[in-house]
Scaffold this motif. Sequence first.
Motif, PDB file in Angstrom:
ATOM      1  N   GLN A 198       0.863  -1.174   0.000  1.00  0.00           N
ATOM      2  CA  GLN A 198       0.000   0.000   0.000  1.00  0.00           C
ATOM      3  C   GLN A 198       0.904   1.229   0.000  1.00  0.00           C
ATOM      4  OE1 GLN A 198      -2.242  -1.280   3.645  1.00  0.00           O
ATOM      5  NE2 GLN A 198      -4.053  -0.853   2.402  1.00  0.00           N
ATOM      6  N   PHE A 199       1.085   1.810  -1.173  1.00  0.00           N
ATOM      7  CA  PHE A 199       2.016   2.942  -1.316  1.00  0.00           C
ATOM      8  C   PHE A 199       1.383   4.040  -2.152  1.00  0.00           C
ATOM      9  CE2 PHE A 199       5.226   5.334  -3.631  1.00  0.00           C
ATOM     10  CZ  PHE A 199       6.087   5.719  -2.608  1.00  0.00           C
ATOM     11  N   SER A 200       1.628   5.280  -1.750  1.00  0.00           N
ATOM     12  CA  SER A 200       1.195   6.427  -2.555  1.00  0.00           C
ATOM     13  C   SER A 200       2.154   7.584  -2.331  1.00  0.00           C
ATOM     14  CB  SER A 200      -0.234   6.855  -2.177  1.00  0.00           C
ATOM     15  OG  SER A 200      -0.278   7.346  -0.848  1.00  0.00           O
ATOM     16  N   GLN A 201       2.225   8.448  -3.317  1.00  0.00           N
ATOM     17  CA  GLN A 201       3.001   9.669  -3.170  1.00  0.00           C
ATOM     18  C   GLN A 201       2.362  10.773  -4.016  1.00  0.00           C
ATOM     19  OE1 GLN A 201       7.008   8.769  -4.595  1.00  0.00           O
ATOM     20  NE2 GLN A 201       6.507   9.567  -6.626  1.00  0.00           N
ATOM     21  N   ASP A 204       4.648  14.180  -0.300  1.00  0.00           N
ATOM     22  CA  ASP A 204       3.888  13.434   0.701  1.00  0.00           C
ATOM     23  C   ASP A 204       3.849  11.968   0.285  1.00  0.00           C
ATOM     24  OD1 ASP A 204       2.211  12.718   2.776  1.00  0.00           O
ATOM     25  OD2 ASP A 204       0.400  13.195   1.646  1.00  0.00           O
ATOM     26  N   ARG A 205       4.534  11.116   1.068  1.00  0.00           N
ATOM     27  CA  ARG A 205       4.581   9.693   0.768  1.00  0.00           C
ATOM     28  C   ARG A 205       3.930   8.911   1.896  1.00  0.00           C
ATOM     29  NH1 ARG A 205       9.834  11.156  -1.289  1.00  0.00           N
ATOM     30  NH2 ARG A 205       9.980  10.706  -3.530  1.00  0.00           N
ATOM     31  N   SER A 206       3.191   7.859   1.497  1.00  0.00           N
ATOM     32  CA  SER A 206       2.564   6.963   2.468  1.00  0.00           C
ATOM     33  C   SER A 206       2.921   5.530   2.097  1.00  0.00           C
ATOM     34  CB  SER A 206       1.043   7.150   2.464  1.00  0.00           C
ATOM     35  OG  SER A 206       0.416   6.201   3.306  1.00  0.00           O
ATOM     36  N   ASP A 207       3.470   4.796   3.056  1.00  0.00           N
ATOM     37  CA  ASP A 207       3.875   3.407   2.817  1.00  0.00           C
ATOM     38  C   ASP A 207       3.407   2.554   3.988  1.00  0.00           C
ATOM     39  OD1 ASP A 207       5.046   1.018   2.187  1.00  0.00           O
ATOM     40  OD2 ASP A 207       7.106   1.776   2.104  1.00  0.00           O
ATOM     41  N   SER A 208       2.341   1.775   3.745  1.00  0.00           N
ATOM     42  CA  SER A 208       1.798   0.897   4.788  1.00  0.00           C
ATOM     43  C   SER A 208       2.042  -0.569   4.459  1.00  0.00           C
ATOM     44  CB  SER A 208       0.289   1.152   4.962  1.00  0.00           C
ATOM     45  OG  SER A 208       0.038   2.489   5.303  1.00  0.00           O
ATOM     46  N   ASN A 223       8.250  -2.423   4.002  1.00  0.00           N
ATOM     47  CA  ASN A 223       8.220  -1.194   3.211  1.00  0.00           C
ATOM     48  C   ASN A 223       8.496  -1.545   1.756  1.00  0.00           C
ATOM     49  OD1 ASN A 223      11.268  -0.904   2.705  1.00  0.00           O
ATOM     50  ND2 ASN A 223      11.160  -0.984   4.954  1.00  0.00           N
ATOM     51  N   ARG A 260      -1.442  -0.421  -5.048  1.00  0.00           N
ATOM     52  CA  ARG A 260      -1.976  -1.339  -4.035  1.00  0.00           C
ATOM     53  C   ARG A 260      -2.052  -2.730  -4.652  1.00  0.00           C
ATOM     54  NH1 ARG A 260      -7.485   0.921  -1.652  1.00  0.00           N
ATOM     55  NH2 ARG A 260      -8.047   0.641  -3.845  1.00  0.00           N
TER      56      ARG A 260
END
Length: 218
Positions: A142-145, A154-158, A176, A198
């Motif tokens: 689950q990654f977005s930037q 803004d980066r998100s890595d779940s 990660n 995703r």
Amino acid sequence: MKHMVHSVAAAVTISITGLVGSAAPAQAYQVDCAILLCLAGGWPASAPCAHARAVFIRRITPWPIEPPLQIWRCPMGASFNESTPLSPMKRLDDIVFRDQPLIQQETAPLPLVRVQADDQADIDISGDAFSFVRSIRIYHIQFSQRQIPDGDCDRSDSTRLGSYRLQGDYHWTRSNVAQVPAASQLTIPNGCESYVFRSVFVDWRDHAGNYDSEEVHY
């Protein structure tokens, strides 16, 4: 092919206990016995292996994301009466391939498996012969930037990793995108170009060490 699975079966020695009944207990043998054998043999072409692989992949298709191999549902610590003694793995192999109608096809939903599954194989699988079980890795990516107005990225890595411990019990840990294998279709652009990815990616090695993988996007 079936003879390929038989050759793997001879190598993967399982200590199945004494005989405990006739054909009726074979109903207890679940699709996970087929997954175990077919995964070890590199998914040879056969109807049982095709079904086993479909279940293996369906389990990682959201939602929920379950352990693709639930080895605790394959009763390797039991066997059946036979007129001629068979080698341990051959008994399990015959249940999967010779007695195909007795394989549970999961027509009714089984209880959902917890995120952390403390259940284990019912025999000792800590030896090298079962390394292929512990080679299975499930990456829930689950990654977005995106670039925000002030110019920052803004980066998100779940991303998290599902894997098997020594005796086949399953657990999730944090991970990660840097740990995701190259076989995944994850391709993070340079800079901060808007990007969302995703998927559930699973990879493994068979008993001979051959690598394979699948990825499910959602």
